[in-house]
Each structure stands twice: as C-alpha cells, then as structure tokens.
Design an enzyme around this catalytic site. Structure first.
Site, PDB file in Angstrom:
ATOM      1  N   THR A 147      -8.822   5.014  12.127  1.00 25.95           N
ATOM      2  CA  THR A 147      -7.837   4.380  12.827  1.00 25.95           C
ATOM      3  C   THR A 147      -6.534   4.631  11.927  1.00 25.95           C
ATOM      4  OG1 THR A 147      -7.745   2.466  11.516  1.00 25.95           O
ATOM      5  CG2 THR A 147      -9.366   2.610  13.655  1.00 25.95           C
ATOM      6  N   GLU A 174     -11.801   1.367  17.765  1.00 24.20           N
ATOM      7  CA  GLU A 174     -13.204   0.575  17.553  1.00 24.20           C
ATOM      8  C   GLU A 174     -13.906   0.554  18.888  1.00 24.20           C
ATOM      9  OE1 GLU A 174     -10.352   0.349  16.472  1.00 24.20           O
ATOM     10  OE2 GLU A 174     -10.292  -0.606  14.270  1.00 24.20           O
ATOM     11  N   LYS A 229       6.296 -16.873  15.576  1.00 25.55           N
ATOM     12  CA  LYS A 229       6.028 -18.417  15.796  1.00 25.55           C
ATOM     13  C   LYS A 229       7.394 -19.153  15.308  1.00 25.55           C
ATOM     14  CE  LYS A 229       2.453 -21.620  14.910  1.00 25.55           C
ATOM     15  NZ  LYS A 229       1.199 -22.006  14.419  1.00 25.55           N
ATOM     16  N   TRP A 253       4.454 -19.978  19.977  1.00 22.83           N
ATOM     17  CA  TRP A 253       4.148 -18.593  19.587  1.00 22.83           C
ATOM     18  C   TRP A 253       5.295 -17.861  20.696  1.00 22.83           C
ATOM     19  CZ3 TRP A 253       1.899 -17.162  15.732  1.00 22.83           C
ATOM     20  CH2 TRP A 253       0.650 -18.096  15.088  1.00 22.83           C
TER      21      TRP A 253
HETATM   22  P1  ADP Z   1      -4.267   1.795  15.052  1.00 24.55           P
HETATM   23  O1  ADP Z   1      -2.786   1.866  15.725  1.00 24.55           O
HETATM   24  O2  ADP Z   1      -4.696   0.442  14.599  1.00 24.55           O
HETATM   25  O3  ADP Z   1      -4.558   2.788  14.282  1.00 24.55           O
HETATM   26  P2  ADP Z   1      -5.724   2.273  17.758  1.00 24.55           P
HETATM   27  O4  ADP Z   1      -4.877   3.617  17.960  1.00 24.55           O
HETATM   28  O5  ADP Z   1      -7.065   2.296  17.873  1.00 24.55           O
HETATM   29  O6  ADP Z   1      -5.465   1.646  16.232  1.00 24.55           O
HETATM   30  O7  ADP Z   1      -4.848   1.283  18.588  1.00 24.55           O
HETATM   31  C1  ADP Z   1      -5.425  -0.078  18.908  1.00 24.55           C
HETATM   32  C2  ADP Z   1      -4.256  -1.027  19.185  1.00 24.55           C
HETATM   33  O8  ADP Z   1      -3.422  -0.614  19.853  1.00 24.55           O
HETATM   34  C3  ADP Z   1      -5.049  -2.254  19.692  1.00 24.55           C
HETATM   35  O9  ADP Z   1      -5.519  -3.173  18.951  1.00 24.55           O
HETATM   36  C4  ADP Z   1      -3.566  -2.892  20.558  1.00 24.55           C
HETATM   37  O10 ADP Z   1      -2.752  -3.761  19.317  1.00 24.55           O
HETATM   38  C5  ADP Z   1      -2.826  -1.713  20.801  1.00 24.55           C
HETATM   39  N1  ADP Z   1      -3.069  -1.358  22.154  1.00 24.55           N
HETATM   40  C6  ADP Z   1      -3.928  -0.513  22.725  1.00 24.55           C
HETATM   41  N2  ADP Z   1      -3.811  -0.524  24.154  1.00 24.55           N
HETATM   42  C7  ADP Z   1      -2.640  -1.543  24.515  1.00 24.55           C
HETATM   43  C8  ADP Z   1      -2.038  -2.010  25.545  1.00 24.55           C
HETATM   44  N3  ADP Z   1      -2.616  -1.379  26.937  1.00 24.55           N
HETATM   45  N4  ADP Z   1      -1.174  -2.793  25.627  1.00 24.55           N
HETATM   46  C9  ADP Z   1      -0.716  -3.359  24.229  1.00 24.55           C
HETATM   47  N5  ADP Z   1      -1.211  -2.858  23.117  1.00 24.55           N
HETATM   48  C10 ADP Z   1      -2.105  -2.208  23.130  1.00 24.55           C
END
Ligand code: ADP
Length: 538
Positions: free
Chosen positions: A190, A334, A441, A446
C-alpha cells in the site's frame, strides 16, 4: 473423492491466459511505447511469449514462492511478466515507481526480490536503490530491446539483462504447472499515505475469483467486444484486476505506457476505439477539462470505472452529458481491490434523475464474494442513511493480515478494519464519509471532508478541492477548504462559502477558503492530506 462429484481444478492465474490464447486467440493487446508508437499483439502471441519468459525465469533461478519485482508502467511486456511470473508459481511484486527511493528500497528489501524487471525510464531508480538491495537482489532485467538499453551501473555480483535478448534465448516449450490455488501470486505494498508501506499478498484463488466478479454484469459488465484501457497503473493493486478480467472475457486491452497526460489518454481512447476505462478521479477531471477546452466528445467510450478517492457527483453529471457512465467503486489494496461497486437496483428505477445521481455518487454496494459492514460501539450500525461507523470487510479476496507482519492478522473469517468511515443507505449502498484520520470533528459533530469537497467541485469555477481539519480553540476542529480554480476563473472565498448555503448545515461550512495553484498528489493520484495539513493546518 466422491464418485461423480464435480471436478476440482485449482483456480490459477495461468488458466486465464490459457483460456484467452485458445478461445480469444485474436484478442488484441495494444501498448503505447515510450516513443508514443503503438505495438500490437494478440492473446495467443502474448501467451507464447509468456511461456518463453517462464523458461527465462527458471534459467535465472526463479523458484516457486520467490518474489520477482517490477518497476514498470502498463504495457504488453508488464502483462507477459504478470502471467509468466505468476504462472511459474513465483510472486509478482509490483513496485510503484512514483514512490520515494527510500520506500522503493524498503519494499524490494522487505519483499526480498531476487530478480527485478524495470522499464528503461526507471533505470536511474534501479541505480539508486540497487546498492541497498545487495542482500537478495541478483538480477536486473530492463524491459526493452538492445538498442534502448540504458547505461546502468550495478553493484558487483548483480547481473544486468536486456529483456528482448533474454527472451530470444529461450523457447516456448513450457507447460503451465498445476499447484495449490492458495499459493501466492502477487505482492503489492500500500502506497504509504498511511505510514510505512505494508505488503498485501494476493493468492491465485483470490485473484481469479476477483476477476470473475469484476467481469459480472453489475460490475464492469465486460464483453469480448469491449476494448479496455486501464489508466490505473499495473503497480496499483494489479490495475484493479483489469489485466485479469479482460483476457478472461476476451476483451481487448489497450495499455498507455507512460503517456498519461489528458491529450494522450483522449487520443488513445478515441484512436483505439476504447469502450471502457478505469482510473482515479483526478484522471477524469483532467480529461474532462481538456475535452471542454476543445468542445469535443468521445468517439466510442461508454463507461468509466473510478475509485481510489471519492468521485465527485458533479463529475458524474458532466460525463453523463457526454454519454459516459462513471461507475463508482470502493476498495483498497487489502481487498484486491474491489469491495463495493455502484450499479442500480430495482429500487433505483423509481428515483428521479437527481436522486439517481445521488445514489450513483455513493461508493456502491457489496459485490458477491465480499461482505462489508459499518460498526460503532453498539455493534453493526443500522442501514438508516445516518448512523456512521467504521467500515470492516471480509471475503474471498480480503487480506488476512499484512505480509510478514503477524501482529496484523485478522485470520480467515475475521473482519478486516479498513480505516474508512461510512454510512449504509436503506438500499445497502455505502456512503464513504472519510478516512478515519481525515474526519473533521467540530463541536462534537463529525464533518465529512468528502461531502465538503464534493460541493466545492460542483462549483462552476472550481477544478479541484480538498478539505482538512484545522485546530480551533472553541470547536476543537474546523474545516478548511483549499481549492484550485479552473483555468481563467477567479472564484473568491466569499462566493465559495456562499455556495454551501442550504446544501449542508451551517456549522459544516468551511470558515476559511484558500485559493491555491495546485494540490499535492501522492504516488497513486490521491490528494495528500498529510502534506496539506503540514502546509495549512498551522
Ligand atoms: P493507500 O492509499 O492507503 O495506500 P489504496 O490505494 O489501497 O491504499 O487506497 C485505499 C483507500 O482509498 C481506501 O481505504 C479509501 O480511503 C480510499 N478510497 C478508495 N476508493 C474510494 C472511493 N470510491 N471513495 C472514497 N475513497 C476511496
């Protein structure tokens, strides 16, 4: 085995390419090279080259379970690599070349990559990180033909190969082996917007099941007649599974290489008669701005898959005017990554156009194979469209923990904490309010930064927007909005604040609005809130 029971064959990634090569032999794979020319091949030819590459990998000493790194953009060569590495039983560790060198070295070292394949453009990255990888890295292969080989000094003991020369030295005589479907096939870290990169180890079984679900009618709805352009990089959660779903269905794959600017994407979409594409919202914002500038429309594009960050409702409306449906998906590395996908339900048909768009802008509903719920102190939250909770999921393609971090294990049927917060609508659609750490917050209430950003983006003079929390002595935190205006527009903070009236409760309206030239983006295209907080929170 029970007499007469169904056959059991392991769900292996190699079965996808074998099927494509036999039943969609002419299925096309188009790749844009560094010099912008287009290279064309077919699934049948690609499968033969993957077999050659499998022999090359064995000759280089790749063993089942060993990690093979890639630092590459979307191309036919990267696709061959996926299938050859995974097909032999080794593990394809796609590394994001946009990360800082320190993170790249950390990933390749943590994964213990023995062989690393890299695009010629990333040779300087390899030169910088290789000295730190002397413990495990023994071979570097540059994904090009001999005339394009860069000058790349490597530490003593590491060998350098040219990809095409390496392939030419091996034959196609290779049979994809059968092994346990629970073996690992891919490893993706990630992107570290949330601390040190953490590894997610995909299994063959999860990858095949995820691809089958991706192809379903209410998900991508892929057909053999479709032409798919993954703008989302193959180092970002396997380009969301499109390199598996497309050959499974026989749909053509159009791969953009490193040409990811809006002009190049539009010309590839139109020139290659693309019907469906996938990428983060930033990409679609840029493409739309270009198209507006030219007063043009798309030639063949019908649908877009978008996720990674929230897709603004206004963006969906604009694309709808161009005859293109944006499907909103939510997930993370994940979850391989698709957990929810937005498609209509029978109840959607009763809604008017505005309410339909509201629903379409939500992150969608759980696809079969994954279950999602929101939890608060009282347990699972009701599907009432109001009660917020921490989103957790489990399913066939959800990680049971992070690679070589036993302390993160949730086991085979535990709920994986996503770090996202959301609300369920009565119809079962997830509305993502925020990442836990991005919530604002204020005075005990929120405020969703996504909701604040969505409204700003709907303003006709705004190109991009981000909302962050700033400390406030009276309310604890207050929202601060940072906007990037559209070209030749000069929105004022007052006009932007006025735009929120009657759209959200008064206490949710940002107190302060900053007009900026640009926003910082992370390695996967997401707005870097950590950076914005550093810049503006004081
Ligand atoms: P990271 O950015 O943590 O390395 P990922 O690329 O796996 O990891 O991104 C996952 C995160 O991206 C999600 O947990 C969420 O916060 C955000 N995300 C993914 N899809 C969406 C969506 N459709 N709308 C809003 N946020 C999203």
């Amino acid at each position: 085995m029970l007499m007469g029971l169904m056959q059991h064959q392991p769900l292996l990634v190699s079965s996808i390419l074998r099927h494509a090569a036999r039943h969609h032999a002419e299925g096309e794979v188009v790749s844009r090279r560094d010099d912008a020319t287009l290279a064309r091949t077919s699934y049948a030819a690609l499968e033969r080259r993957a077999r050659r590459l499998a022999n090359a990998l064995l000759a280089l000493g790749a063993r089942p379970g060993e990690r093979v790194g890639t630092l590459a953009m979307n191309s036919d060569r990267h696709l061959e690599l996926y299938y050859a590495v995974m097909g032999t039983g080794a593990v394809c560790n796609t590394i994001n070349p946009r990360l800082a060198h320190g993170d790249i070295a950390y990933i390749a070292d943590h994964a213990e990559d023995g062989i690393l394949f890299a695009d010629p453009a990333f040779a300087p990255i390899v030169a910088a990180v290789a000295p730190k990888l002397a413990k495990t890295l023994r071979t570097v292969v540059i994904l090009c033909a001999e005339p394009d080989m860069p000058d790349l000094p490597l530490p003593a003991g590491m060998t350098l190969h040219c990809y095409e020369t390496l392939l030419a030295g091996h034959n196609e005589d290779y049979a994809w082996p059968a092994f346990d479907e629970n073996a690992a096939c891919g490893l993706c870290y990630t992107s570290g917007t949330t601390g040190r990169p953490k590894g997610v180890l995909f299994s063959h079984r999860a990858t095949v099941l995820h691809a089958m679900t991706m192809a379903m009618g209410d998900v991508t709805g892929l057909r053999a007649t479709d032409r798919v352009l993954p703008v989302v990089p193959m180092f970002h959660v396997n380009a969301w599974g499109l390199p598996f779903a497309a050959p499974m269905i026989g749909a053509a794959l159009v791969l953009p290489g490193r040409h990811l600017d809006p002009d190049s994407i539009i010309s590839l979409l139109d020139g290659e008669r693309v019907t469906i594409s996938g990428g983060v919202p930033t990409v679609w914002l840029g493409v739309l701005a270009k198209l507006r500038e030219r007063g043009a429309r798309f030639a063949t594009l019908q649908r877009l898959m978008s996720g990674g960050s929230a897709v603004p409702r206004a963006l969906m409306a604009e694309y709808a005017k161009l005859g293109v449906t944006i499907s909103h998906a939510w997930g993370m590395t994940e979850s391989s990554p698709v957990a929810t996908w937005n498609s209509p339900k029978p109840s959607t048909l009763a809604l008017d156009a505005e309410a339909r768009l509201d629903e379409q802008a939500t992150q969608g509903r759980a696809v079969f194979g994954i279950d999602v719920r929101a939890e608060n102190e009282a347990g699972e939250t009701p599907w009432d469209g109001r009660t917020q909770g921490n989103l957790v999921f489990r399913g066939h393609w959800v990680a049971s923990g992070y690679y070589r971090m036993p302390e993160t294990s949730v086991g085979d049927d535990g709920w994986f904490p996503t770090g996202d917060v959301g609300v369920f609508s009565p119809a079962g659609y997830v509305v993502l309010t925020d990442r836990t750490k991005d919530l604002i917050k204020s005075g005990g209430e929120w405020i969703s930064s996504i909701a604040i950003e969505n409204i700003a983006i709907a303003h006709p003079e705004v190109a991009e927007a981000a909302a962050i929390a700033v400390a406030d002595p009276k309310w604890g935190e207050r929202p601060l909005l940072i906007v990037v205006p559209r070209p030749d527009c000069t929105p004022t903070p007052e006009s932007l604040r006025a735009f929120y009236k009657d759209k959200v409760p008064g206490w949710s309206i940002p107190d302060r609005v900053i007009i900026a030239e640009s926003l910082p983006h992370g390695a996967t295209g997401k707005i870097l809130k950590t950076e914005l907080r550093k810049r503006y929170a004081g």
